[in-house]
Design a protein around this motif. Sequence first.
Motif, short mmCIF file in Angstrom:
data_model
loop_
_atom_site.label_atom_id
_atom_site.label_comp_id
_atom_site.label_asym_id
_atom_site.label_seq_id
_atom_site.Cartn_x
_atom_site.Cartn_y
_atom_site.Cartn_z
N GLN A 182 127.35 2.22 -24.78
CA GLN A 182 127.29 0.95 -24.83
C GLN A 182 126.16 -0.01 -25.28
O GLN A 182 125.21 0.52 -25.49
CB GLN A 182 127.36 0.31 -23.19
CG GLN A 182 128.49 0.79 -22.53
CD GLN A 182 130.03 0.40 -23.03
OE1 GLN A 182 130.20 -0.76 -23.31
NE2 GLN A 182 130.55 1.28 -23.09
N THR B 263 130.46 6.26 -39.06
CA THR B 263 131.80 5.96 -39.42
C THR B 263 132.50 7.33 -40.07
O THR B 263 133.71 7.61 -39.79
CB THR B 263 131.80 4.84 -40.41
OG1 THR B 263 131.11 5.22 -41.61
CG2 THR B 263 131.57 3.57 -39.85
N HIS C 275 132.37 -5.26 -31.74
CA HIS C 275 131.61 -4.05 -32.47
C HIS C 275 132.76 -2.96 -32.80
O HIS C 275 133.65 -2.76 -31.96
CB HIS C 275 130.37 -3.70 -31.69
CG HIS C 275 130.64 -2.88 -30.52
ND1 HIS C 275 130.74 -1.55 -30.50
CD2 HIS C 275 130.95 -3.33 -29.41
CE1 HIS C 275 131.16 -1.09 -29.15
NE2 HIS C 275 131.14 -2.46 -28.40
N LEU C 276 132.12 -2.22 -33.64
CA LEU C 276 133.19 -0.97 -33.89
C LEU C 276 132.33 0.07 -32.92
O LEU C 276 131.40 0.16 -32.79
CB LEU C 276 132.88 -0.42 -35.40
CG LEU C 276 133.32 -1.21 -36.41
CD1 LEU C 276 132.93 -1.05 -37.86
CD2 LEU C 276 134.90 -1.46 -36.43
N ASP C 277 133.47 0.85 -32.44
CA ASP C 277 132.98 2.06 -31.71
C ASP C 277 132.64 3.20 -32.41
O ASP C 277 132.91 4.24 -32.30
CB ASP C 277 134.18 2.32 -30.83
CG ASP C 277 133.97 3.13 -29.38
OD1 ASP C 277 132.77 3.12 -29.24
OD2 ASP C 277 134.66 3.85 -28.81
N PRO D 134 131.37 6.69 -29.77
CA PRO D 134 132.20 6.59 -28.50
C PRO D 134 131.41 6.85 -27.12
O PRO D 134 130.67 7.95 -26.99
CB PRO D 134 133.26 7.54 -28.47
CG PRO D 134 133.49 7.94 -30.15
CD PRO D 134 131.60 7.69 -30.61
N TYR E 101 123.51 -1.15 -30.86
CA TYR E 101 123.29 -0.27 -29.94
C TYR E 101 121.81 -0.29 -29.37
O TYR E 101 121.36 0.21 -28.30
CB TYR E 101 123.24 1.27 -30.04
CG TYR E 101 124.91 1.63 -30.20
CD1 TYR E 101 125.98 1.45 -29.06
CD2 TYR E 101 125.43 1.90 -31.41
CE1 TYR E 101 127.25 1.83 -29.38
CE2 TYR E 101 126.86 2.25 -31.65
CZ TYR E 101 127.75 2.05 -30.75
OH TYR E 101 128.99 2.25 -30.75
N ALA F 227 139.50 1.27 -33.82
CA ALA F 227 139.06 2.10 -35.12
C ALA F 227 140.41 1.84 -36.06
O ALA F 227 140.12 1.91 -37.39
CB ALA F 227 138.95 3.44 -34.79
N THR G 296 135.09 -3.83 -28.22
CA THR G 296 135.34 -2.85 -29.68
C THR G 296 136.44 -3.37 -30.34
O THR G 296 137.65 -3.79 -29.83
CB THR G 296 135.58 -1.44 -29.18
OG1 THR G 296 136.85 -1.24 -28.37
CG2 THR G 296 134.33 -0.80 -28.61
N SER H 194 133.09 9.51 -36.81
CA SER H 194 133.90 9.11 -35.76
C SER H 194 135.25 8.68 -36.02
O SER H 194 136.16 8.77 -35.41
CB SER H 194 133.24 7.83 -35.01
OG SER H 194 132.04 8.42 -34.30
N THR I 172 134.81 -5.33 -41.30
CA THR I 172 134.76 -5.45 -39.78
C THR I 172 135.38 -6.54 -39.43
O THR I 172 136.08 -6.76 -38.25
CB THR I 172 133.35 -5.23 -39.26
OG1 THR I 172 132.73 -4.05 -39.85
CG2 THR I 172 133.48 -5.39 -37.65
#
Length: 421
Positions: free
Chosen positions: A165, A298, A157-159, A162, A137, A181, A178, A301, A15
């Motif tokens: 927030q 992951t 952060h990774l989304d 989607p 989250y 990806a 974000t 998404s 990341t």
Amino acid sequence: MTTVYYASTLFGAMTLAAAMDDGRFTGSGERLLIVANNSAIPEVATPVDQTPGFAVLRERFDRIVSWNELIAPLHPADWKARVIEVPMLERLLASHLRLGNVEELVLESIAVTPARTIAGLIRDCPITVYADGLMSYGPTRDPLPAEIFRRITRLLHLDLVPGLQPLLLSEYGVAAATVPAETFLHVVDLVAQSAPDMLAADAMILGQYLSALDLLTAQEEAELHTGLLRGLVALGHSTVAFKPHPAAGRRHTQLLRQAAEDVGVRLVVAGGDVPAEVCFAALRPRLVAGCFSTGLATASSFFGIPVATHGTDLVLERLKPYENSNRVPATIADALLPRLGPSGVLSDPTAVDLGELVRAVGYCMQPENLPGLRSSAAAYVERHGSARYFKKQRLEAVGLLPAAERPGTLAKIRRRLARAL
């Protein structure tokens, strides 16, 4: 000038590398990476910078130092400097690491050691926090001292979900951004190319370390894995890969091997040091199942792989205290993802407004830190009641127990009806 980075897992390092590749860090000076191994017995675990696949990330850093070696024989998750020692240890750390002027400090898991300890010893510089999982989250686990939270400028952060927030650090007004990806997936592909070859499998089980965290007993966690395996077999999968959590012991793998023999399915085991995302890239399984692992998010998404959960209801029931930081990840998995039964039946959860649910749960976890969420949390609980995601005792403590569920309310209603008749 030096930018200091910190990572404790290969997933976190990936990341971090994706954020670096996306140009989120503009410092032109030296890049120093501090790695830490926070497993129960780090002496027998593989350090982050020695795990398969890290070699392709190494070139992004000028130097790498081990926090474990620096503070040995103390454990990174336990040790923190006493207030009276901070000025001395700050100078010693700067001298030992040859820091000079630190341009930026980049940390994961800021609320706990060792990240919080590092932030207290490398001072007078801005802090970027990067989040590496579904916990982003949820609300900040523990209050941060002013000398730390006033320095935090952003959350990367990774989304993973989607539209949702992060609540992490929101009470301090920290802006969230974000990491794309596609940039993260490019890093995953690089790591996958250098990772050890893995045996093919058409489905995958993601293990966690729930019994080690006292969320479940060892027997219950073994039964959870077996339930996942039986569900996958019932769906027609003949070869299943098991991805144990790096912090889990070998016992669960041994038990699952025996369960696989009993039901006549072939079980392959991925290395504990190989991130689940690398397994997804290499194996491309047709279904990924687990409890509430970030890997489920992951897989769905980022890789478009169907996913399913099992056992989230039990975890939600067992989580103590209510503010346990695993609550929001478990809530998201339970409310968003299909559920897999041991008979192979896949069922969709009841549709909810996930954002409203997470904010309501987050408020009940940390009401003093998130007062702005009270009205929306009250409205959600009044509409939906306390079932599944809320504890009546907790709702009573924060003053949000719905009128219909308050002690004596039902008796009062019955008396009124009797008088009316």
